[in-house]
Design an enzyme around this catalytic site. Structure first.
Site, short mmCIF file in Angstrom:
data_model
loop_
_atom_site.label_atom_id
_atom_site.label_comp_id
_atom_site.label_asym_id
_atom_site.label_seq_id
_atom_site.Cartn_x
_atom_site.Cartn_y
_atom_site.Cartn_z
N CYS A 38 -8.26 0.59 -1.43
CA CYS A 38 -7.97 0.36 -2.84
C CYS A 38 -9.26 0.18 -3.64
O CYS A 38 -9.99 1.15 -3.84
CB CYS A 38 -7.00 -0.81 -3.02
SG CYS A 38 -6.26 -0.88 -4.66
N HIS A 63 -2.61 0.63 0.26
CA HIS A 63 -2.90 -0.56 1.06
C HIS A 63 -2.26 -0.43 2.45
O HIS A 63 -1.17 -0.97 2.69
CB HIS A 63 -2.38 -1.82 0.37
CG HIS A 63 -3.25 -2.31 -0.74
ND1 HIS A 63 -4.31 -3.17 -0.53
CD2 HIS A 63 -3.27 -2.01 -2.06
CE1 HIS A 63 -4.92 -3.41 -1.68
NE2 HIS A 63 -4.30 -2.72 -2.62
N GLU A 78 -2.90 -1.95 5.09
CA GLU A 78 -2.71 -3.27 5.73
C GLU A 78 -1.39 -3.90 5.33
O GLU A 78 -0.90 -4.80 6.02
CB GLU A 78 -3.90 -4.19 5.40
CG GLU A 78 -3.83 -4.93 4.07
CD GLU A 78 -4.06 -4.04 2.86
OE1 GLU A 78 -4.37 -2.85 3.04
OE2 GLU A 78 -3.92 -4.55 1.73
#
Ligand code: MN
Length: 239
Positions: free
Chosen positions: A110, A216, A218
């Site tokens: 990001c 993202h 994660e």
């Protein structure tokens, strides 16, 4: 073989008027799951000791977060731009440049992808809704959750990220109101949203020489391709 030590940059936030380092567990959890050892780097880390740091780490993860100072890329001013985190900007650019020079794997997420572009001389849309025509909501309201699928990205066949993902179209989450505008020299676009917005960039040639994704991963570790991104990064850090 010992597990690679992966430096992770963190948010610079004001808490009760005091500069504070902050990051969600999701980054460190994803690194540990992939077999790496996470090491959080505070924003007040002495910039003149970046080489000392790079001598001891095996890779760099530039995490997500607030907006990069518009003055660093001559960006368009806009009321919706967040306050700059000058210590973080300075530290991450220094860390990126040192890691690049030392051929440490670099993974930008990001803001991290945007940071790679700015550090290499590119620019950003500073507020997508007023500067880029789209029907996609790239800045998902937080109440929908970090795993909310916002849009699809189309991945360039034959790119380094394409080799990791193994598919040409994947669903992703999206929590950004800025994005890459003018691509920096030396970077290649390797994924776009279906509206054309840049969603992944890489330095061609070597996997994770630097690779940045606008989404993202994660936050969507339940999806195997997103775990693969972290696994490939940690594997690159082993070398
Ligand atoms: Mn997006």
């Amino acid at each position: 073989m010992s597990q690679p030590l992966i430096a992770i940059s963190v948010n610079q936030i004001l808490r009760n008027g005091i500069d504070t380092n902050s990051i969600s567990y999701s980054y460190t959890e994803a690194v540990v799951r992939a077999g790496g050892l996470p090491l959080l780097i505070p924003n007040d880390f002495p910039v003149n000791e970046i080489q000392t740091l790079c001598d001891r780490i095996d890779g760099v993860l530039l995490s997500g977060g607030g907006d990069i100072d518009v003055n660093l890329f001559d960006g368009e001013h806009h009321a919706k731009i967040g306050d700059p985190s000058r210590d973080r900007d300075r530290l991450e650019i220094a860390l990126f440049q040192q890691a690049l020079g030392e051929h440490l794997p670099i993974f930008g997420i990001c803001r991290g992808a945007q940071l790679i572009n700015v550090a290499m001389g590119g620019t950003l849309y500073t507020h997508i809704p007023t500067q880029f025509e789209t029907t996609i909501e790239h800045n998902t309201p937080e109440r929908k959750g970090r795993d909310h699928i916002a849009h699809q990205v189309e991945i360039e066949e034959g790119s380094l990220i394409g080799q990791i993902i193994g598919r040409t179209k994947i669903p992703v989450n999206s929590f950004h109101h800025q994005a890459i505008k003018i691509l920096a020299p030396g970077l290649k676009v390797t994924a776009r949203a279906t509206d054309g917005l840049i969603e992944a960039v890489e330095i061609p040639g070597t996997l994770f020489k630097a690779l940045g994704v606008q989404w993202h991963p994660e936050g969507i570790q339940g999806i195997s391709e997103q775990r693969d991104l972290f696994s490939a990064f940690v594997t690159a850090c082993h070398k």
